[in-house]
Design a protein around this motif. Structure first.
Motif, PDB file in Angstrom:
ATOM      1  N   TYR A 149       0.926  -1.335   0.111  1.00  0.00           N
ATOM      2  CA  TYR A 149       0.121  -0.208   0.031  1.00  0.00           C
ATOM      3  C   TYR A 149       0.871   1.321  -0.013  1.00  0.00           C
ATOM      4  CZ  TYR A 149      -4.367  -2.874   0.593  1.00  0.00           C
ATOM      5  OH  TYR A 149      -5.179  -3.811   0.082  1.00  0.00           O
ATOM      6  N   ASP A 150       0.963   2.337   0.961  1.00  0.00           N
ATOM      7  CA  ASP A 150       1.577   3.402   1.068  1.00  0.00           C
ATOM      8  C   ASP A 150       3.134   3.000   1.255  1.00  0.00           C
ATOM      9  OD1 ASP A 150      -0.762   4.514   0.670  1.00  0.00           O
ATOM     10  OD2 ASP A 150      -1.230   4.960   2.711  1.00  0.00           O
ATOM     11  N   MET A 151       3.381   1.840   1.574  1.00  0.00           N
ATOM     12  CA  MET A 151       4.898   1.606   2.129  1.00  0.00           C
ATOM     13  C   MET A 151       5.850   1.566   1.004  1.00  0.00           C
ATOM     14  SD  MET A 151       6.674  -0.111   4.955  1.00  0.00           S
ATOM     15  CE  MET A 151       5.769  -1.797   4.986  1.00  0.00           C
ATOM     16  N   VAL A 152       6.451   2.519   0.450  1.00  0.00           N
ATOM     17  CA  VAL A 152       7.359   2.456  -0.707  1.00  0.00           C
ATOM     18  C   VAL A 152       8.771   2.714  -0.535  1.00  0.00           C
ATOM     19  CG1 VAL A 152       7.694   3.199  -3.248  1.00  0.00           C
ATOM     20  CG2 VAL A 152       5.452   3.001  -2.144  1.00  0.00           C
ATOM     21  N   PHE A 153       9.611   1.981  -0.494  1.00  0.00           N
ATOM     22  CA  PHE A 153      10.893   2.236  -0.442  1.00  0.00           C
ATOM     23  C   PHE A 153      11.661   1.624  -1.619  1.00  0.00           C
ATOM     24  CE2 PHE A 153      12.106   3.545   4.103  1.00  0.00           C
ATOM     25  CZ  PHE A 153      10.878   3.336   4.667  1.00  0.00           C
ATOM     26  N   VAL A 154      12.567   2.413  -2.380  1.00  0.00           N
ATOM     27  CA  VAL A 154      13.092   2.280  -3.415  1.00  0.00           C
ATOM     28  C   VAL A 154      14.657   2.207  -3.168  1.00  0.00           C
ATOM     29  CG1 VAL A 154      11.315   3.010  -5.126  1.00  0.00           C
ATOM     30  CG2 VAL A 154      13.262   4.386  -4.459  1.00  0.00           C
ATOM     31  N   PRO A 155      15.490   1.571  -3.927  1.00  0.00           N
ATOM     32  CA  PRO A 155      17.090   1.842  -3.928  1.00  0.00           C
ATOM     33  C   PRO A 155      17.263   3.139  -4.378  1.00  0.00           C
ATOM     34  CG  PRO A 155      16.356   0.010  -5.169  1.00  0.00           C
ATOM     35  CD  PRO A 155      15.236   0.598  -5.263  1.00  0.00           C
ATOM     36  N   ASP A 156      18.386   3.885  -3.422  1.00  0.00           N
ATOM     37  CA  ASP A 156      18.880   5.074  -3.817  1.00  0.00           C
ATOM     38  C   ASP A 156      17.893   6.250  -3.820  1.00  0.00           C
ATOM     39  OD1 ASP A 156      21.660   3.991  -3.815  1.00  0.00           O
ATOM     40  OD2 ASP A 156      21.230   3.316  -5.960  1.00  0.00           O
ATOM     41  N   LEU A 157      16.847   6.349  -3.032  1.00  0.00           N
ATOM     42  CA  LEU A 157      15.851   7.292  -3.314  1.00  0.00           C
ATOM     43  C   LEU A 157      16.712   8.758  -3.095  1.00  0.00           C
ATOM     44  CD1 LEU A 157      12.843   8.199  -3.047  1.00  0.00           C
ATOM     45  CD2 LEU A 157      13.185   8.153  -0.730  1.00  0.00           C
ATOM     46  N   SER A 158      16.369   9.470  -4.205  1.00  0.00           N
ATOM     47  CA  SER A 158      16.748  10.917  -4.301  1.00  0.00           C
ATOM     48  C   SER A 158      16.006  12.043  -3.708  1.00  0.00           C
ATOM     49  CB  SER A 158      16.841  11.181  -5.601  1.00  0.00           C
ATOM     50  OG  SER A 158      17.058  12.395  -5.997  1.00  0.00           O
ATOM     51  N   PRO A 159      16.694  12.928  -2.824  1.00  0.00           N
ATOM     52  CA  PRO A 159      15.731  14.021  -2.232  1.00  0.00           C
ATOM     53  C   PRO A 159      14.964  14.699  -3.138  1.00  0.00           C
ATOM     54  CG  PRO A 159      17.914  13.926  -1.336  1.00  0.00           C
ATOM     55  CD  PRO A 159      18.090  12.964  -2.531  1.00  0.00           C
ATOM     56  N   GLY A 160      15.552  14.859  -4.483  1.00  0.00           N
ATOM     57  CA  GLY A 160      14.888  15.509  -5.651  1.00  0.00           C
ATOM     58  C   GLY A 160      13.706  14.529  -5.875  1.00  0.00           C
ATOM     59  N   THR A 161      13.588  13.469  -5.656  1.00  0.00           N
ATOM     60  CA  THR A 161      12.260  12.493  -5.908  1.00  0.00           C
ATOM     61  C   THR A 161      11.089  13.103  -5.224  1.00  0.00           C
ATOM     62  OG1 THR A 161      13.981  10.790  -6.747  1.00  0.00           O
ATOM     63  CG2 THR A 161      11.376  10.383  -6.426  1.00  0.00           C
ATOM     64  N   VAL A 162      11.574  13.400  -3.826  1.00  0.00           N
ATOM     65  CA  VAL A 162      10.489  13.685  -3.117  1.00  0.00           C
ATOM     66  C   VAL A 162      10.044  15.097  -3.179  1.00  0.00           C
ATOM     67  CG1 VAL A 162      10.234  13.527  -0.256  1.00  0.00           C
ATOM     68  CG2 VAL A 162      12.136  12.073  -1.142  1.00  0.00           C
ATOM     69  N   LEU A 163      11.412  15.957  -3.100  1.00  0.00           N
ATOM     70  CA  LEU A 163      10.804  17.351  -3.062  1.00  0.00           C
ATOM     71  C   LEU A 163      10.200  17.748  -4.442  1.00  0.00           C
ATOM     72  CD1 LEU A 163      13.913  18.581  -1.520  1.00  0.00           C
ATOM     73  CD2 LEU A 163      11.873  18.270  -0.323  1.00  0.00           C
ATOM     74  N   GLU A 164      10.404  17.210  -5.490  1.00  0.00           N
ATOM     75  CA  GLU A 164       9.770  17.511  -6.794  1.00  0.00           C
ATOM     76  C   GLU A 164       8.974  16.610  -7.364  1.00  0.00           C
ATOM     77  OE1 GLU A 164      12.928  18.333  -9.670  1.00  0.00           O
ATOM     78  OE2 GLU A 164      14.228  19.315  -8.075  1.00  0.00           O
ATOM     79  N   GLY A 165       8.552  15.776  -6.342  1.00  0.00           N
ATOM     80  CA  GLY A 165       7.766  14.548  -6.902  1.00  0.00           C
ATOM     81  C   GLY A 165       6.386  14.718  -7.580  1.00  0.00           C
ATOM     82  N   ALA A 166       5.427  15.659  -7.105  1.00  0.00           N
ATOM     83  CA  ALA A 166       4.517  15.891  -7.190  1.00  0.00           C
ATOM     84  C   ALA A 166       3.958  17.258  -6.469  1.00  0.00           C
ATOM     85  CB  ALA A 166       3.272  14.944  -7.161  1.00  0.00           C
ATOM     86  N   ASP A 167       3.175  17.661  -7.224  1.00  0.00           N
ATOM     87  CA  ASP A 167       2.481  18.958  -6.547  1.00  0.00           C
ATOM     88  C   ASP A 167       1.239  18.713  -5.528  1.00  0.00           C
ATOM     89  OD1 ASP A 167       3.773  20.584  -8.257  1.00  0.00           O
ATOM     90  OD2 ASP A 167       2.330  20.907  -9.550  1.00  0.00           O
ATOM     91  N   GLY A 168       0.817  19.431  -4.814  1.00  0.00           N
ATOM     92  CA  GLY A 168      -0.299  19.023  -3.883  1.00  0.00           C
ATOM     93  C   GLY A 168       0.219  18.967  -2.455  1.00  0.00           C
ATOM     94  N   PHE A 169      -0.400  18.306  -1.532  1.00  0.00           N
ATOM     95  CA  PHE A 169       0.143  18.337  -0.274  1.00  0.00           C
ATOM     96  C   PHE A 169       1.303  17.598   0.143  1.00  0.00           C
ATOM     97  CE2 PHE A 169      -0.043  17.869   4.381  1.00  0.00           C
ATOM     98  CZ  PHE A 169      -0.646  19.030   4.682  1.00  0.00           C
ATOM     99  N   PRO A 170       2.275  18.285   0.824  1.00  0.00           N
ATOM    100  CA  PRO A 170       3.550  17.397   0.739  1.00  0.00           C
ATOM    101  C   PRO A 170       3.577  16.257   1.958  1.00  0.00           C
ATOM    102  CG  PRO A 170       3.742  19.530   1.929  1.00  0.00           C
ATOM    103  CD  PRO A 170       2.475  19.536   1.367  1.00  0.00           C
TER     104      PRO A 170
END
Lengths: 46, 663
Positions: free
Chosen positions: B46-67
């Motif tokens: 479900y909401d638990m997603v971990f990936v190899p080498d997660l980038s901070p850019g992925t998180v901060l630019e991932g999508a608009d909307g509520f952070p």
């Protein structure tokens, strides 16, 4: 001290037995597996 | 002399036990609950997603909307820089159990023994409290829903309660530092964790410690003044740790779909109806997040008895132990249960819908079951009290005062100092063997009534490796310095995968895989018991815009054809098809090239030189907010010279115990 250890052992054994019993109940009633290899999925079902 | 030496040795051993047992209980519960999930590989659910080498850019630019993923995923990304992603996940999950179990255990010991020496019976009872706090339907269901960040905030609740109580007895700076330090798990957890913490510890701050008998409370001002000062201090600390998501949310313009009120309302997961399900700490909206066998009549009935015993124990603890947070925590639990029940009634849903329409921020109330968390703490402490009573250790306090000194402000102020022995000096009456057996059994009952959580929730939380094609696609995109977003297809947020050999539904990991902006369908589709669906509209405006251009088939989530020019105009550089599809809609399309082609992942590149770059989505204000939070946490740690781990441990006679109290 011996009494405390005995209480822990007996209490833990009782709890273990209860857990096994409850687990067998849980296994018997295991919910259906989620399907795979479909294209679209719900976030979840109520 | 020899007797005195032996007694001193026993006391020393008990002090060490008081320090180590809470963490041992939490860690052991975590290992038992997570089991295979702690091994190599990624647990996806479900909401638990971990990936190899997660980038901070992925998180901060991932999508608009509520952070929602801020700052939890930013912290994960930072840790992924030094540890493998699956190790970071294992640590995060284990931390939930260790921090939560230790917190509840320590809070119980403080509530009962104050600053005085802890006896064996109190230790056993505090271990029971710790176990009950991390082994209950709330933890199991939120874990199976993949909401590890929420659980991290949940784990920090006992620490925050303890810190808020102590803050009343410290100077403002020291009190603020203590509360900020205790808020670290909530700070990492983000939005829901902070809200949950506010609900739990806010009333504790407001209703606060009662006045010490026979004397004025320490500190300046009367009880009323201290109460407001403490509340203000707590709120200031809460806002400080909330800045990383609070500031972006104020400018995000995200809306909240009132359809979520119905979709995420609590539901019955036992034979006893929604209200009792919530009282039992279950009732999550998603039937797929209920542990196997939990709703069985027999185990549910035993669980109900356990819950009633815990509530009786709480009442007894309030009367006998008079913990300084008693009234506040009781009020928080009642308020949380009331919020959770709102969605279970038609007028309540109407009220919530109206509130969400009034202000999108009320959307936080849609998932009502979340708010039974303070009740979970009440029940855990109550079960500890019941075990204490059963073990016979409580008799030492008879005669007016609680056993090891009333946990009034003065006792709580000293985070680790030994208190004087009880005035009466009476030893506890040895309990009978069977009474002690019953106490041990009662302490372990949370596991007996919820065996579905054992060993990765019966193997549901099984780790898996990402397919090679996914990692190849990740590397290909990371190696491309040109601008442009990644479009994720099929146009649906969730995927069914069986990489671990066990089918599971998870938020598409492709939304986290790439080190740049991803465009994906963030609508949430929830199935209803009548076979229908409720669609909760997402918050990403760009996703809505792209959907209008793609016009995907509602049945497959795939477009009839892809137009590279349209994609380039929408700022899309890559298209990731992250599920096996029969329709190779990209075949024969000029301007699209296949970069990676595997059974589970196809990566397409848009051959267009005029793809516009995404504008920076992080403002200076947001960066400043994040830095303020990090700075405050570092300052709080440095000020005490300790960490969350040591701030509220069991009694010790060391001088460091009063480090937080400036002279």
């Amino acid at each position: 001290m011996i009494k405390v250890i005995a209480a822990c052992v007996i209490g833990a054994a009782l709890a273990g037995g209860g857990t096994v019993l409850a687990t067998s109940l849980a296994t018997d009633s295991t919910a259906t597996a989620e399907p795979v290899n479909e294209t679209l999925y719900n976030y979840g079902d109520r | 002399m020899a007797v005195r030496s032996g007694a001193a040795g026993g006391a020393r051993r008990l002090r060490w036990a008081a320090r180590l047992l809470p963490w041992a209980v939490g860690l052991l519960a975590g290992v038992l609950a997570l089991g295979p999930a702690l091994g190599p590989g990624y647990v996806l659910r479900y909401d638990m997603v971990f990936v190899p080498d997660l980038s901070p850019g992925t998180v901060l630019e991932g999508a608009d909307g509520f952070p929602r993923a801020v700052p939890s995923d930013v912290v994960v990304a930072a840790l992924s820089g030094v540890l493998p992603g699956d190790a970071v996940q294992a640590l995060a999950l284990l931390a939930v159990f260790a921090v939560g179990g230790a917190g509840a255990s320590v809070l119980f010991a403080r509530a009962w023994a104050g600053g005085g020496p802890v006896r064996a019976g109190t230790l056993a009872a505090s271990a029971a409290a710790g176990l009950a706090y991390v082994w209950n339907p709330f933890v199991a269901e939120r874990l199976l829903l993949g909401q590890w960040a929420v659980l991290l905030g949940y784990a920090g609740l006992p620490w925050v309660v303890g810190a808020v109580v102590r803050s009343a007895e410290l100077r403002p700076g020291a009190g603020f530092a203590g509360v900020v330090r205790a808020l670290v798990p909530a700070a990492v957890g983000g939005f829901s964790s902070v809200v949950l913490t506010g609900l739990t510890a806010g009333p504790v701050a407001l209703l606060g410690a009662r006045r010490a008998p026979g004397g004025a409370p320490p500190g300046a001002g009367g009880p009323g003044g201290r109460r407001w000062a403490r509340t203000g201090l707590f709120l200031a600390a809460l806002v400080t740790v909330a800045l990383p998501w609070l500031l972006p949310s104020l400018t995000s313009g995200a809306g909240t779909d009132p359809a979520g009120v119905e979709a995420f309302a609590a539901r019955s997961d036992t034979p006893f109806g929604t209200a009792v399900s919530l009282l039992l700490l279950g009732g999550v909206w998603n039937s797929g997040a209920v542990p196997a066998g939990y709703g069985e009549p027999v185990t549910a009935a035993v669980r109900l008895l356990l819950c009633l015993a815990a509530l009786a124990g709480w009442a007894w603890l309030l009367r006998r132990g008079r913990p300084p947070f008693g009234a506040g925590l009781s009020a928080a639990a009642a308020a949380g249960l009331a919020i959770a029940l709102l969605g279970a009634t038609a007028p309540g849903r109407e009220l919530l819908g109206w509130l969400v329409g009034l202000w999108p921020g009320f959307g936080v109330l849609r998932d009502g079951q979340l708010y039974v968390a303070p009740l979970a703490l009440v029940q855990a402490l109550g079960l500890g009290a019941a075990v204490l009573w059963l073990s016979g250790s409580s008799v030492a306090g008879e005669g007016g005062a609680p056993p090891q000194g009333l946990p009034v402000a003065g006792a709580v102020r000293s985070p680790g100092g030994d208190g004087p022995p009880p005035a009466g000096g009476s030893r506890p009456e040895p309990a009978g063997l069977w009474r002690m057996v019953l106490a041990v059994f009662a302490g372990l009952l949370p596991v007996v009534t919820l065996p579905g959580l054992l060993w990765g929730a019966g193997g549901v939380l099984a780790p898996a490796d990402y397919p090679a094609s996914w990692l190849e696609a990740q590397r290909a995109v990371a190696g491309d310095g040109r601008p442009g977003a990644v479009l994720v297809l099929p146009w649906s947020a969730y995927r069914g995968i069986d990489w671990s050999g066990r089918p599971t539904v998870v938020l598409d990991p492709a939304t986290r895989l790439f080190d740049r902006r991803t465009v994906w369908n963030d609508d949430l589709v929830v199935g209803t018991p009548d076979g229908g669906t409720v669609v909760v509209t997402g918050e990403d405006a760009r996703a809505r815009e792209v959907a209008g251009l793609l016009r995907p088939d509602p049945g497959t989530g795939l477009p009839e054809r892809l137009d590279p020019g349209v994609l380039a105009g929408a700022g899309v550089r890559y298209v990731a098809v992250s599920a096996p599809v029969d329709n190779q809609f990209w075949s024969g399309v000029d301007g699209l090239s296949v970069v990676v082609e595997g059974a589970d992942m196809v990566l397409l590149e848009v051959q267009d030189q005029h793809i516009k770059a995404d504008k920076a989505t992080i403002s200076g204000l947001e960066v400043t907010g994040g830095l303020v939070t990090v700075g405050a946490i570092i300052w709080s740690m440095a000020r005490s010279g300790s960490s969350l781990v040591f701030q509220c441990l069991g009694p010790s006679s060391g001088s460091g115990a009063r480090k937080e109290i400036p002279k």
